[in-house]
Motif scaffolding. Sequence first.
Motif, PDB file in Angstrom:
ATOM      1  N   TYR A  88       0.797  -0.989  -0.032  1.00  0.00           N
ATOM      2  CA  TYR A  88       0.078   0.111   0.013  1.00  0.00           C
ATOM      3  C   TYR A  88       0.935   1.184   0.018  1.00  0.00           C
ATOM      4  O   TYR A  88       0.539   2.242  -0.819  1.00  0.00           O
ATOM      5  CB  TYR A  88      -0.826  -0.084   1.200  1.00  0.00           C
ATOM      6  N   GLN A  89       2.055   1.328   0.733  1.00  0.00           N
ATOM      7  CA  GLN A  89       2.874   2.529   0.771  1.00  0.00           C
ATOM      8  C   GLN A  89       3.471   2.785  -0.302  1.00  0.00           C
ATOM      9  O   GLN A  89       3.651   3.689  -1.007  1.00  0.00           O
ATOM     10  CB  GLN A  89       4.011   2.313   1.775  1.00  0.00           C
ATOM     11  N   LEU A  90       3.716   1.435  -1.126  1.00  0.00           N
ATOM     12  CA  LEU A  90       4.587   1.414  -2.564  1.00  0.00           C
ATOM     13  C   LEU A  90       3.471   2.364  -3.549  1.00  0.00           C
ATOM     14  O   LEU A  90       3.997   3.084  -4.287  1.00  0.00           O
ATOM     15  CB  LEU A  90       5.105   0.321  -3.233  1.00  0.00           C
ATOM     16  N   TRP A  91       2.294   1.925  -3.450  1.00  0.00           N
ATOM     17  CA  TRP A  91       1.194   2.336  -4.109  1.00  0.00           C
ATOM     18  C   TRP A  91       0.968   4.075  -4.154  1.00  0.00           C
ATOM     19  O   TRP A  91       0.889   4.761  -5.226  1.00  0.00           O
ATOM     20  CB  TRP A  91      -0.139   1.837  -3.763  1.00  0.00           C
ATOM     21  N   LYS A  92       1.179   4.334  -2.878  1.00  0.00           N
ATOM     22  CA  LYS A  92       0.874   5.802  -2.523  1.00  0.00           C
ATOM     23  C   LYS A  92       2.239   6.502  -3.025  1.00  0.00           C
ATOM     24  O   LYS A  92       1.977   7.539  -3.665  1.00  0.00           O
ATOM     25  CB  LYS A  92       0.953   6.101  -0.977  1.00  0.00           C
ATOM     26  N   PHE A  93       3.316   5.908  -3.208  1.00  0.00           N
ATOM     27  CA  PHE A  93       4.583   6.409  -3.696  1.00  0.00           C
ATOM     28  C   PHE A  93       4.431   6.743  -5.317  1.00  0.00           C
ATOM     29  O   PHE A  93       4.924   7.725  -5.782  1.00  0.00           O
ATOM     30  CB  PHE A  93       5.759   5.519  -3.367  1.00  0.00           C
ATOM     31  N   VAL A  94       3.921   5.772  -6.044  1.00  0.00           N
ATOM     32  CA  VAL A  94       3.901   5.711  -7.414  1.00  0.00           C
ATOM     33  C   VAL A  94       2.577   6.271  -7.977  1.00  0.00           C
ATOM     34  O   VAL A  94       2.349   6.786  -9.063  1.00  0.00           O
ATOM     35  CB  VAL A  94       4.067   4.433  -8.252  1.00  0.00           C
ATOM     36  N   LYS A  95       1.447   6.688  -6.857  1.00  0.00           N
ATOM     37  CA  LYS A  95       0.386   7.268  -7.366  1.00  0.00           C
ATOM     38  C   LYS A  95       0.276   8.644  -8.236  1.00  0.00           C
ATOM     39  O   LYS A  95      -0.270   8.798  -9.189  1.00  0.00           O
ATOM     40  CB  LYS A  95      -0.724   7.509  -6.073  1.00  0.00           C
ATOM     41  N   PRO A  96       1.251   9.501  -7.881  1.00  0.00           N
ATOM     42  CA  PRO A  96       1.349  10.848  -8.319  1.00  0.00           C
ATOM     43  C   PRO A  96       1.570  10.800  -9.867  1.00  0.00           C
ATOM     44  O   PRO A  96       1.184  11.413 -10.728  1.00  0.00           O
ATOM     45  CB  PRO A  96       2.466  11.569  -7.818  1.00  0.00           C
ATOM     46  N   GLY A  97       2.451   9.713 -10.325  1.00  0.00           N
ATOM     47  CA  GLY A  97       2.619   9.332 -11.613  1.00  0.00           C
ATOM     48  C   GLY A  97       1.852   8.737 -12.553  1.00  0.00           C
ATOM     49  O   GLY A  97       2.129   8.238 -13.803  1.00  0.00           O
ATOM     50  N   LEU A  98       0.607   8.275 -11.719  1.00  0.00           N
ATOM     51  CA  LEU A  98      -0.345   7.533 -12.746  1.00  0.00           C
ATOM     52  C   LEU A  98      -1.424   8.120 -12.921  1.00  0.00           C
ATOM     53  O   LEU A  98      -1.915   9.200 -12.503  1.00  0.00           O
ATOM     54  CB  LEU A  98      -0.845   6.348 -11.799  1.00  0.00           C
ATOM     55  N   ILE A 105      -6.741   1.123 -10.852  1.00  0.00           N
ATOM     56  CA  ILE A 105      -6.440  -0.294 -11.248  1.00  0.00           C
ATOM     57  C   ILE A 105      -5.148  -1.027 -10.411  1.00  0.00           C
ATOM     58  O   ILE A 105      -5.224  -2.181  -9.859  1.00  0.00           O
ATOM     59  CB  ILE A 105      -5.907  -0.667 -12.479  1.00  0.00           C
ATOM     60  N   THR A 106      -4.276  -0.195 -10.107  1.00  0.00           N
ATOM     61  CA  THR A 106      -2.880  -0.545  -9.229  1.00  0.00           C
ATOM     62  C   THR A 106      -3.426  -0.856  -7.901  1.00  0.00           C
ATOM     63  O   THR A 106      -3.119  -1.668  -7.248  1.00  0.00           O
ATOM     64  CB  THR A 106      -1.881   0.573  -9.504  1.00  0.00           C
ATOM     65  N   LEU A 107      -4.294   0.096  -7.206  1.00  0.00           N
ATOM     66  CA  LEU A 107      -4.647   0.028  -6.138  1.00  0.00           C
ATOM     67  C   LEU A 107      -5.654  -1.331  -5.636  1.00  0.00           C
ATOM     68  O   LEU A 107      -5.528  -2.061  -4.628  1.00  0.00           O
ATOM     69  CB  LEU A 107      -5.755   0.947  -5.430  1.00  0.00           C
ATOM     70  N   THR A 108      -6.043  -1.828  -6.746  1.00  0.00           N
ATOM     71  CA  THR A 108      -6.982  -3.180  -6.590  1.00  0.00           C
ATOM     72  C   THR A 108      -6.115  -4.407  -6.547  1.00  0.00           C
ATOM     73  O   THR A 108      -6.309  -5.488  -5.861  1.00  0.00           O
ATOM     74  CB  THR A 108      -7.870  -3.410  -7.699  1.00  0.00           C
ATOM     75  N   TYR A 109      -4.790  -4.351  -6.820  1.00  0.00           N
ATOM     76  CA  TYR A 109      -3.950  -5.211  -6.571  1.00  0.00           C
ATOM     77  C   TYR A 109      -3.235  -5.345  -5.282  1.00  0.00           C
ATOM     78  O   TYR A 109      -3.033  -6.342  -4.621  1.00  0.00           O
ATOM     79  CB  TYR A 109      -2.561  -4.956  -7.319  1.00  0.00           C
ATOM     80  N   VAL A 110      -3.549  -4.342  -4.181  1.00  0.00           N
ATOM     81  CA  VAL A 110      -2.951  -4.389  -3.018  1.00  0.00           C
ATOM     82  C   VAL A 110      -3.793  -5.607  -2.225  1.00  0.00           C
ATOM     83  O   VAL A 110      -3.205  -6.341  -1.542  1.00  0.00           O
ATOM     84  CB  VAL A 110      -3.054  -3.179  -2.217  1.00  0.00           C
ATOM     85  N   PHE A 176      -0.884  -8.796 -13.636  1.00  0.00           N
ATOM     86  CA  PHE A 176      -0.318  -7.666 -13.616  1.00  0.00           C
ATOM     87  C   PHE A 176       0.390  -7.253 -14.903  1.00  0.00           C
ATOM     88  O   PHE A 176       0.652  -6.539 -15.522  1.00  0.00           O
ATOM     89  CB  PHE A 176       0.426  -7.205 -12.184  1.00  0.00           C
ATOM     90  N   LEU A 177       1.491  -8.432 -15.096  1.00  0.00           N
ATOM     91  CA  LEU A 177       2.534  -8.593 -16.164  1.00  0.00           C
ATOM     92  C   LEU A 177       1.440  -8.425 -17.551  1.00  0.00           C
ATOM     93  O   LEU A 177       2.106  -7.802 -18.633  1.00  0.00           O
ATOM     94  CB  LEU A 177       3.319  -9.737 -16.218  1.00  0.00           C
ATOM     95  N   THR A 178       0.480  -9.050 -17.593  1.00  0.00           N
ATOM     96  CA  THR A 178      -0.348  -8.832 -18.769  1.00  0.00           C
ATOM     97  C   THR A 178      -0.874  -7.310 -18.971  1.00  0.00           C
ATOM     98  O   THR A 178      -0.813  -6.778 -20.068  1.00  0.00           O
ATOM     99  CB  THR A 178      -1.546  -9.808 -18.931  1.00  0.00           C
TER     100      THR A 178
END
Length: 248
Positions: A88-98, A105-110, A176-178
């Motif tokens: 979750y913390q890594l998602w918050k880190f990359v969120k501004p660039g998404l 979509i990325t958040l659903t992976y957590v 995710f890789l797909t």
Amino acid sequence: MADDLQTTRVENEETALEHFTELRRILLQSVVFFTVMFVVFLIYMPKVLPMLANGYKIVLMGPLDVIRFYTGVSGALALGLTTPFIGYQLWKFVKPGLTPTESRITLTYVPAISLSFFTGAAFGYFIVFPVLFKFLIKIGEKSFDVLITAREYFLFLLTSTLSLGFLFELPIVMVFLTSIGILSPTKLKQIRKYAYLLLAVISALITPPDFISQLLVLAPLILLYELGILLSLVTFKKKMKKEAALIS
């Protein structure tokens, strides 16, 4: 021109410093979270152990074993709970660039990763570990007086649970890789036999050297790979529809 280059260089350095500071913050928060979970498990270890022991009489071989044992089990349990937090913390880190869609979509992976991990760990704890452990104990009791040490018992328990917890995330990784274009359903089908071989090797490494034990672990891993192909196909079709809609 030189002033523009200098300004750009300063801005890049500031951005890199901000990213470094943010990563350091994530690392510190993760360490704090892990430490808190570790201490909690360490405090309640006398209550947790009877549940993990499953009625077996477990012995310690030396006075320092209890320290190694408590810290080892507490650390493993704390690591399992810290993994979703780090995600979750890594998602918050990359969120501004998404983009908003990519962020959603990325958040659903957590939660998906967390659910897969705990499902695999539960499968290992309630199904794989009891079957394998009882099987091995019965074999040993035919010829020996079996003494179950804490170190060997919980090493086998953690291997059976945590390893399956991570392996059960296979479909999520494939999807995710797909979604980012590294894999496709066609490619996953083409490498199926190699994937099966790799899964067979992994199952052999984490189970005793007998066919029944290895099959007990390999069968769900193969099903997970096939589930990953199916989910990858769904993801790939949605991706193609969105790209077609953008082009039109």
